[in-house]
Scaffold this motif. Structure first.
Motif, short mmCIF file in Angstrom:
data_model
loop_
_atom_site.label_atom_id
_atom_site.label_comp_id
_atom_site.label_asym_id
_atom_site.label_seq_id
_atom_site.Cartn_x
_atom_site.Cartn_y
_atom_site.Cartn_z
N LYS B 41 0.85 -1.18 0.00
CA LYS B 41 0.00 0.00 0.00
C LYS B 41 0.89 1.23 0.00
CE LYS B 41 -3.61 2.60 0.57
NZ LYS B 41 -4.60 2.73 -0.49
N ARG B 99 -5.96 -0.27 9.04
CA ARG B 99 -6.95 0.34 8.15
C ARG B 99 -7.33 -0.59 7.01
NH1 ARG B 99 -7.41 6.00 7.90
NH2 ARG B 99 -7.32 5.98 5.64
N GLY B 103 -10.95 -2.62 6.17
CA GLY B 103 -11.64 -2.35 4.92
C GLY B 103 -11.82 -0.87 4.67
N LEU B 104 -11.09 -0.03 5.41
CA LEU B 104 -11.24 1.41 5.25
C LEU B 104 -10.42 1.92 4.08
CD1 LEU B 104 -11.07 2.45 8.98
CD2 LEU B 104 -13.07 2.27 7.53
N ALA B 105 -9.43 1.16 3.67
CA ALA B 105 -8.63 1.54 2.52
C ALA B 105 -8.42 0.29 1.68
CB ALA B 105 -7.30 2.13 2.97
N ALA B 106 -8.12 0.50 0.42
CA ALA B 106 -7.92 -0.63 -0.49
C ALA B 106 -6.42 -0.78 -0.77
CB ALA B 106 -8.69 -0.40 -1.78
N PRO B 107 -5.89 -2.01 -0.80
CA PRO B 107 -4.47 -2.19 -1.08
C PRO B 107 -4.15 -1.93 -2.55
CG PRO B 107 -5.53 -4.31 -0.91
CD PRO B 107 -6.58 -3.29 -0.60
#
Lengths: 254, 273
Positions: B41, B99, B103-107
């Motif tokens: 990320k 995070r 699931g608050l950010a996408a890899p």
């Protein structure tokens, strides 16, 4: 997708927005009545005393019929556009369908729409207008405007995260709307080649159908109703598509 | 360490009523895992630079955007009921990892798989609104965590009771101290009975007595089958709560294994430097 906890969340978000807006103000909800009354008063003064227009009777009610949908546009578009940014602490906390934030924001401003609409109805009755069967159309017409605003805000809210300038564009659009919606003039005064373009704007169409139903006690014209049922749905579809495509990277920009 | 793994690819999702009911009905939920496979990320540097002219410039010149790599090829998995401690220096990627798990950010690359309902305690005050009262914030938070109205009203008294701030529950949140906010946030999170509880550091603002209460409560959740992922510098607490540990350094996994081994190395490494 609409299960009961989503509805509970939506309801809590709507209540939150509504509470926060007026919590620290002494006059509270009275502001949402004061604003249209003030606008109605000033416009009535200008257009009956300074620039009188004899073709329009009962100018105050004529103006208010259009001010109610216009005010909703201006409130809902500005609240909905910043909704993701305003709710960033919630968005960072938990994964939930994020489209719920602009929608909740529009729905909470639609409580103001209802209050202002009630004001309009109250004044109409006071001035001796009668209830007629076409009033059954009113909730449908209000509904189409709410759907339209949800569509608009689903586009502007995520765009505002990437480009914070969007809110000023939206503010400017409300100013443009004020002049392009027949608020203080009637549709008849617009050259006929522009009329279709004018009525494609749902805010204008809502204002015009309000006048037909409430002031003229006539059935709303079929053409306007057709446009009102198509345009907002198109906006909603585009809004959902835009939101979906921008949603993924959202958290990185907050 | 892998005993059983579900093949289903359910990612983090909004819990349905059925999920909640199942969770309440079954005392022993099926193993639910977090798995990270080769996760990377990166974040854009100068995150404020979302201006049209910057976009236009990098588009015209073809210059790649400057990025900062917060996680590089991180792979691990956590089994249900096994708790994971995440340690590392400031800026090592602990929060990014949480995070992503939430699931608050996408890899950027790799695959995050998480099964079950999640409650995350990430930033103090996240999920709260300063102008709402404690009560209103509890209701809002419970709704955010996916509780239904019925469950929320059933749990409400016990949430307030656990937080120990009953006297201030009708005051606006902006008047709360950070300890009080933590108390409220933690109480809502544990009363949502999540399958997975993610905690990033913030327990340290609680007083001794409340930290003790938190640890006991987390143990209760664990014995009911919940999984804990906790990033912290309080190694004594991590040793007590977690069986597995992950040591991150500059976004990469430096070491992973049992808590005792990893934390021993981590602490002695700190002393050498």
């Amino acid at each position: 997708m609409l299960n009961s906890n989503l509805i509970f969340l939506l309801q809590n978000l709507v209540l939150k927005d509504f509470r926060i807006r007026y919590r620290n103000m002494s006059l509270g909800v009275a502001w949402s009545v004061a604003n249209p009354l003030l606008m109605m008063g000033i416009l009535t003064f200008v257009f009956t005393r300074i620039l009188p227009n004899p073709s329009i009777h009962h100018f105050a009610l004529f103006v208010l019929c259009a001010l109610v949908p216009f005010n909703f546009y201006s409130l809902a578009s500005s609240a909905g556009t910043v909704s993701l940014l305003e709710n960033q602490s919630l968005i960072k906390r938990v994964k939930c369908p994020r489209a719920i934030f602009p929608i909740a924001s529009v729905l909470s401003t639609s409580l103001h729409l209802l209050i202002q609409f009630a004001l309009l109805i109250g004044l109409l009755l006071i001035f001796g207008h009668q209830v007629n069967r076409y009033w059954f159309w009113l909730p449908v017409i209000l509904g189409t405007e709410v759907v339209f605003m949800c569509g608009v805000c689903l586009m502007t809210a995520p765009l505002d995260i990437y480009y914070r300038d969007v809110r000023y564009l939206v503010e400017a659009s409300a100013l443009i709307m004020f002049w392009l919606v027949p608020i203080f003039y009637s549709l008849k005064m617009i050259p006929s080649r522009y009329q279709l373009l004018y009525t494609l704007n749902p805010i204008a169409a809502v204002a015009l159908t309000f006048r037909q139903i409430l002031l003229d006690a006539k059935a709303p014209s079929a053409g306007l109703l057709f446009q009102l049922s198509v345009v907002p749905l198109v906006f909603l579809a585009i809004g959902l598509a835009v939101f979906r495509s921008l949603e993924r990277e959202l958290a990185d920009y907050l | 360490m892998v005993t059983q793994r579900s093949n289903s690819e359910a990612t983090v999702r909004w819990p349905t009523d059925a999920d909640r009911q199942e969770q309440l009905d079954t005392l022993k939920p099926a193993p639910k895992v977090i798995s990270f496979e080769g996760i990377s990320k990166s974040y854009l540097r100068n995150a404020g630079r979302t201006l049209v002219r910057h976009r236009l410039k990098s588009w015209l010149t073809g210059a790649p955007a400057e990025t900062f790599c917060a996680l590089k090829d991180v792979t691990f998995e956590v089994l249900s009921g096994v708790s994971l401690a995440v340690v590392g220096a400031n800026g090592a990627g602990k929060s990014t990892l949480l995070r992503l798990a939430a699931g608050l950010a996408a890899p950027d690359s790799g695959r995050v798989r998480v099964q079950g309902t999640i409650a995350a305690l990430m930033e103090l005050g996240a999920g709260f609104h300063p102008d709402l009262t404690g009560t209103e914030n509890v209701l809002l938070n419970a709704a955010l965590l996916g509780l239904t109205r019925k469950q929320t009203y059933e749990q409400f008294d016990s949430i307030v009771e656990f937080s120990g701030i009953k006297d201030f529950i009708d005051e606006p949140l902006r008047t709360y101290s950070s300890g009080m906010m933590l108390r409220l946030a933690f109480s809502v999170a544990v009363r949502a009975n999540p399958d997975i509880l993610l905690i990033d550091e913030i327990l340290s603002v609680g007083d001794q007595q409340f930290q003790r209460k938190c640890i006991d409560e987390i143990k209760r959740l664990k014995s009911a089958g919940s999984t804990l992922v906790c990033a912290s510098h309080a190694t004594a607490m991590l040793r007590e709560l977690c069986q597995q540990a992950l040591w991150l350094e500059h976004g990469e996994v430096r070491m992973s294994g049992s808590t005792a081994t990893v934390l021993d190395c981590y602490e002695s490494d700190g002393r050498v430097l």
